[in-house]
Scaffold this motif. Structure first.
Motif, PDB file in Angstrom:
ATOM      1  N   ARG A 249       0.794  -1.330  -0.084  1.00  0.00           N
ATOM      2  CA  ARG A 249       0.129  -0.105  -0.140  1.00  0.00           C
ATOM      3  C   ARG A 249       0.710   1.228   0.256  1.00  0.00           C
ATOM      4  O   ARG A 249       1.733   1.286   0.489  1.00  0.00           O
ATOM      5  N   LYS A 250       0.562   2.247  -0.567  1.00  0.00           N
ATOM      6  CA  LYS A 250       1.131   3.605  -0.706  1.00  0.00           C
ATOM      7  C   LYS A 250       0.203   4.471   0.010  1.00  0.00           C
ATOM      8  O   LYS A 250      -1.106   4.622  -0.211  1.00  0.00           O
ATOM      9  N   ILE A 251       0.891   5.584   0.575  1.00  0.00           N
ATOM     10  CA  ILE A 251      -0.020   6.664   1.080  1.00  0.00           C
ATOM     11  C   ILE A 251       0.179   7.880   0.163  1.00  0.00           C
ATOM     12  O   ILE A 251       1.329   8.209  -0.377  1.00  0.00           O
ATOM     13  N   VAL A 252      -1.084   8.563  -0.445  1.00  0.00           N
ATOM     14  CA  VAL A 252      -1.004   9.665  -1.472  1.00  0.00           C
ATOM     15  C   VAL A 252      -1.509  10.726  -0.883  1.00  0.00           C
ATOM     16  O   VAL A 252      -2.542  10.766  -0.314  1.00  0.00           O
ATOM     17  N   GLU A 253      -0.627  11.823  -0.674  1.00  0.00           N
ATOM     18  CA  GLU A 253      -1.003  13.278  -0.111  1.00  0.00           C
ATOM     19  C   GLU A 253      -1.204  14.166  -1.405  1.00  0.00           C
ATOM     20  O   GLU A 253      -0.065  14.407  -2.072  1.00  0.00           O
ATOM     21  N   ALA A 254      -2.235  14.839  -1.646  1.00  0.00           N
ATOM     22  CA  ALA A 254      -2.332  15.646  -2.847  1.00  0.00           C
ATOM     23  C   ALA A 254      -3.029  16.812  -2.791  1.00  0.00           C
ATOM     24  O   ALA A 254      -3.923  16.925  -1.733  1.00  0.00           O
ATOM     25  N   LYS A 255      -2.764  17.959  -3.256  1.00  0.00           N
ATOM     26  CA  LYS A 255      -3.135  19.078  -3.344  1.00  0.00           C
ATOM     27  C   LYS A 255      -3.946  19.377  -4.592  1.00  0.00           C
ATOM     28  O   LYS A 255      -3.099  19.232  -5.949  1.00  0.00           O
ATOM     29  N   ALA A 264     -15.043   6.971  -5.739  1.00  0.00           N
ATOM     30  CA  ALA A 264     -14.985   5.566  -5.095  1.00  0.00           C
ATOM     31  C   ALA A 264     -14.482   4.575  -6.020  1.00  0.00           C
ATOM     32  O   ALA A 264     -14.771   4.717  -7.447  1.00  0.00           O
ATOM     33  N   ALA A 265     -13.516   3.782  -5.755  1.00  0.00           N
ATOM     34  CA  ALA A 265     -12.832   2.740  -6.493  1.00  0.00           C
ATOM     35  C   ALA A 265     -12.280   1.974  -5.822  1.00  0.00           C
ATOM     36  O   ALA A 265     -11.606   1.856  -4.687  1.00  0.00           O
ATOM     37  N   GLU A 266     -12.208   0.545  -6.279  1.00  0.00           N
ATOM     38  CA  GLU A 266     -11.670  -0.787  -5.408  1.00  0.00           C
ATOM     39  C   GLU A 266      -9.940  -0.444  -5.356  1.00  0.00           C
ATOM     40  O   GLU A 266      -9.497   0.030  -6.335  1.00  0.00           O
ATOM     41  N   GLY A 267      -9.385  -0.462  -4.088  1.00  0.00           N
ATOM     42  CA  GLY A 267      -8.042  -0.381  -4.011  1.00  0.00           C
ATOM     43  C   GLY A 267      -7.635   1.119  -3.190  1.00  0.00           C
ATOM     44  O   GLY A 267      -6.712   1.365  -3.128  1.00  0.00           O
ATOM     45  N   ILE A 268      -8.525   2.011  -3.526  1.00  0.00           N
ATOM     46  CA  ILE A 268      -8.608   3.383  -2.779  1.00  0.00           C
ATOM     47  C   ILE A 268      -9.307   3.616  -1.630  1.00  0.00           C
ATOM     48  O   ILE A 268     -10.648   3.450  -1.642  1.00  0.00           O
ATOM     49  N   THR A 269      -8.641   4.023  -0.473  1.00  0.00           N
ATOM     50  CA  THR A 269      -9.406   4.328   0.694  1.00  0.00           C
ATOM     51  C   THR A 269      -8.850   5.716   1.092  1.00  0.00           C
ATOM     52  O   THR A 269      -7.912   6.040   1.248  1.00  0.00           O
ATOM     53  N   LEU A 270     -10.035   6.643   1.264  1.00  0.00           N
ATOM     54  CA  LEU A 270      -9.744   7.880   1.538  1.00  0.00           C
ATOM     55  C   LEU A 270      -9.518   7.933   3.138  1.00  0.00           C
ATOM     56  O   LEU A 270     -10.097   7.416   3.953  1.00  0.00           O
ATOM     57  N   LEU A 271      -8.394   8.426   3.530  1.00  0.00           N
ATOM     58  CA  LEU A 271      -8.020   8.837   4.857  1.00  0.00           C
ATOM     59  C   LEU A 271      -8.484  10.018   5.520  1.00  0.00           C
ATOM     60  O   LEU A 271      -8.617  10.278   6.588  1.00  0.00           O
ATOM     61  N   LYS A 272      -8.245  11.256   4.531  1.00  0.00           N
ATOM     62  CA  LYS A 272      -8.517  12.478   5.033  1.00  0.00           C
ATOM     63  C   LYS A 272      -8.631  13.518   3.810  1.00  0.00           C
ATOM     64  O   LYS A 272      -7.939  13.319   3.164  1.00  0.00           O
ATOM     65  N   ASN A 290      -0.294   4.794 -10.834  1.00  0.00           N
ATOM     66  CA  ASN A 290      -0.864   5.837 -12.130  1.00  0.00           C
ATOM     67  C   ASN A 290      -2.027   5.746 -12.262  1.00  0.00           C
ATOM     68  O   ASN A 290      -2.984   6.513 -12.610  1.00  0.00           O
ATOM     69  N   ASP A 291      -2.873   4.438 -12.158  1.00  0.00           N
ATOM     70  CA  ASP A 291      -4.060   4.335 -12.586  1.00  0.00           C
ATOM     71  C   ASP A 291      -4.929   5.088 -11.587  1.00  0.00           C
ATOM     72  O   ASP A 291      -5.948   5.483 -11.974  1.00  0.00           O
ATOM     73  N   ALA A 292      -4.619   5.099 -10.284  1.00  0.00           N
ATOM     74  CA  ALA A 292      -5.364   5.554  -8.985  1.00  0.00           C
ATOM     75  C   ALA A 292      -5.314   7.191  -9.616  1.00  0.00           C
ATOM     76  O   ALA A 292      -6.260   8.019  -9.431  1.00  0.00           O
ATOM     77  N   HIS A 294      -5.203   8.636 -12.310  1.00  0.00           N
ATOM     78  CA  HIS A 294      -5.914   9.005 -13.550  1.00  0.00           C
ATOM     79  C   HIS A 294      -7.554   8.805 -12.978  1.00  0.00           C
ATOM     80  O   HIS A 294      -8.279   9.745 -13.263  1.00  0.00           O
ATOM     81  N   ILE A 295      -7.787   8.136 -12.072  1.00  0.00           N
ATOM     82  CA  ILE A 295      -9.180   7.777 -11.399  1.00  0.00           C
ATOM     83  C   ILE A 295      -9.690   9.199 -10.701  1.00  0.00           C
ATOM     84  O   ILE A 295     -10.560   9.635 -10.894  1.00  0.00           O
ATOM     85  N   ILE A 296      -8.540   9.977 -10.187  1.00  0.00           N
ATOM     86  CA  ILE A 296      -8.785  10.939  -9.383  1.00  0.00           C
ATOM     87  C   ILE A 296      -8.710  12.314 -10.190  1.00  0.00           C
ATOM     88  O   ILE A 296      -8.711  13.515  -9.527  1.00  0.00           O
ATOM     89  N   ASP A 297      -8.301  12.001 -11.486  1.00  0.00           N
ATOM     90  CA  ASP A 297      -8.205  13.232 -12.429  1.00  0.00           C
ATOM     91  C   ASP A 297      -6.862  13.720 -12.438  1.00  0.00           C
ATOM     92  O   ASP A 297      -6.771  14.888 -11.531  1.00  0.00           O
ATOM     93  N   ALA A 298      -6.039  13.343 -13.012  1.00  0.00           N
ATOM     94  CA  ALA A 298      -4.349  13.694 -12.842  1.00  0.00           C
ATOM     95  C   ALA A 298      -4.332  15.304 -13.177  1.00  0.00           C
ATOM     96  O   ALA A 298      -3.486  15.919 -12.724  1.00  0.00           O
ATOM     97  N   GLU A 299      -5.321  15.659 -14.315  1.00  0.00           N
ATOM     98  CA  GLU A 299      -5.158  17.276 -14.376  1.00  0.00           C
ATOM     99  C   GLU A 299      -5.630  18.167 -13.407  1.00  0.00           C
ATOM    100  O   GLU A 299      -5.346  19.371 -13.525  1.00  0.00           O
ATOM    101  N   ASN A 300      -6.080  17.651 -12.216  1.00  0.00           N
ATOM    102  CA  ASN A 300      -6.724  18.499 -11.172  1.00  0.00           C
ATOM    103  C   ASN A 300      -5.701  18.375 -10.211  1.00  0.00           C
ATOM    104  O   ASN A 300      -5.807  19.181  -9.081  1.00  0.00           O
TER     105      ASN A 300
END
Length: 329
Positions: A249-255, A264-272, A290-292, A294-300
């Motif tokens: 598992r990896k922790i992703v922090e994004a702005k 909502a997607a299998e393999g993604i769990t919202l922490l905060k 990379n797929d994760a 794209h799911i959350i919209d890489a351009e954003n």
């Protein structure tokens, strides 16, 4: 080399209920309970290795150290440290050991550090030439300088820990026990102490047995880790394999550029999530990073940080898994 085979130790503890009546009753009839501290403990530590020996309070860490240092005799099993049985040849054994306790001091409080060192030289009967050679090397390695002229009570915690490490190494021990060596230190001093321990191990070839509740100590100093719980070894593995095995598992922090809900997607769990900042976990066994993205919209995405799950969380999972196997909470 440190070697333990089939070591077990059980404490016989007296118990009684509170109250005067029970106190008087205990004078005639005493009730005891037996608490297993170590159960068939076996492991080997090669010369020159830094071993991380960790576990929750009551796991058996202190009992292990007391047996290895010759303070306690086990109920059964065999143990040797550098070819000696600790509790049978204590005088020769302790002459080869160094011990640093983060919450205790072997320095005399009101005298300059150098006087404490001189007294330790006499206690360990270190030849003058050997003592001077070790002192010069440690003074340079640990950057002691003017600290040698300063009373221990006037040293900062970080300075005192450097002196404590030097004191434990003056007689040239082959094995060093470090118990919480960075406890209470600020982050900068912690990193300095860790760097010194690595350098000392590299240059002196000292075998180091490290116990710590600070995950940073274990992660940054040890290549091998033993996790104990309820007196038994839960895991004995390399630090690298431990991380690789459990870090699926990896922790992703994004702005985000614009605030948006996490899909909502299998393999993604919202922490905060707070405004445009979001923190979530990706199970790489089910979904590639990379797929994760794209799911959350890489351009954003305006900024992103990807990190491993902290080692502390991994250890907690191992404890919980062990607890389920033993039927405990």
């Amino acid at each position: 080399m440190i070697e333990m085979k089939g070591i077990s130790k059980t404490y016989r503890v007296r118990r009684r209920e509170a109250g005067l009546g029970n106190a008087l009753k205990s004078l005639v009839s005493r009730d005891y309970t037996h608490i297993p501290a170590l159960r068939d403990m076996s492991f080997t530590v090669p010369d020159g290795q830094i071993l991380g020996y960790i576990g929750p309070n009551g796991a058996g860490k202190s009992t292990t150290i007391k047996i290895l240092s010759g303070i306690l005799r086990p109920d059964c099993g065999t143990c040797t440290v550098d070819g000696l049985v600790p509790w049978e040849d204590r005088k020769r054994h302790v002459a080869r050991l160094g011990v640093v306790f983060g919450q205790r001091s072997q320095l005399w409080w009101d005298v300059p550090v150098m006087e404490s060192f001189d007294l330790l030289r006499d206690i360990y009967r270190v030849p003058e030439g050997t003592y001077r050679e070790n002192l010069d090397r440690l003074t340079a390695l640990l950057d002691l300088g003017d600290l040698l002229k300063t009373p221990a009570r006037m040293l900062s915690l970080g300075q005192r820990m450097r002196c404590e490490i030097a004191a434990a190494l003056l007689h040239g021990p082959r094995v060093l026990f470090l118990d919480e060596p960075t406890i209470g230190l600020d982050p900068v001093v912690k990193e300095n102490i860790r760097a010194l321990i690595r350098q000392m191990n590299r240059e002196l070839g000292t075998t180091i047995f490290l116990t710590s509740h600070d995950v940073g100590d274990i992660e940054k100093l040890c290549r091998r880790i033993i996790i104990v719980n309820s007196g038994r070894i839960v895991l004995d593995d390399s630090m690298e394999h431990l991380k690789n095995h459990y870090l699926d598992r990896k922790i992703v922090e994004a702005k985000l550029r614009e605030e948006a809900p996490l899909p909502a997607a299998e393999g993604i769990t919202l922490l905060k999530q707070k405004g445009s900042r979001v923190k979530f976990q990706v199970d790489t066994g089910k979904l590639r990073i990379n797929d994760a993205l794209h799911i959350i919209d890489a351009e954003n995405l305006e900024d992103i940080n990807i990190s491993n799950v902290p080692l502390e969380s991994i250890i907690t999972e191992i404890y919980k898994a062990e607890g389920r196997e033993d039927g405990i909470s």
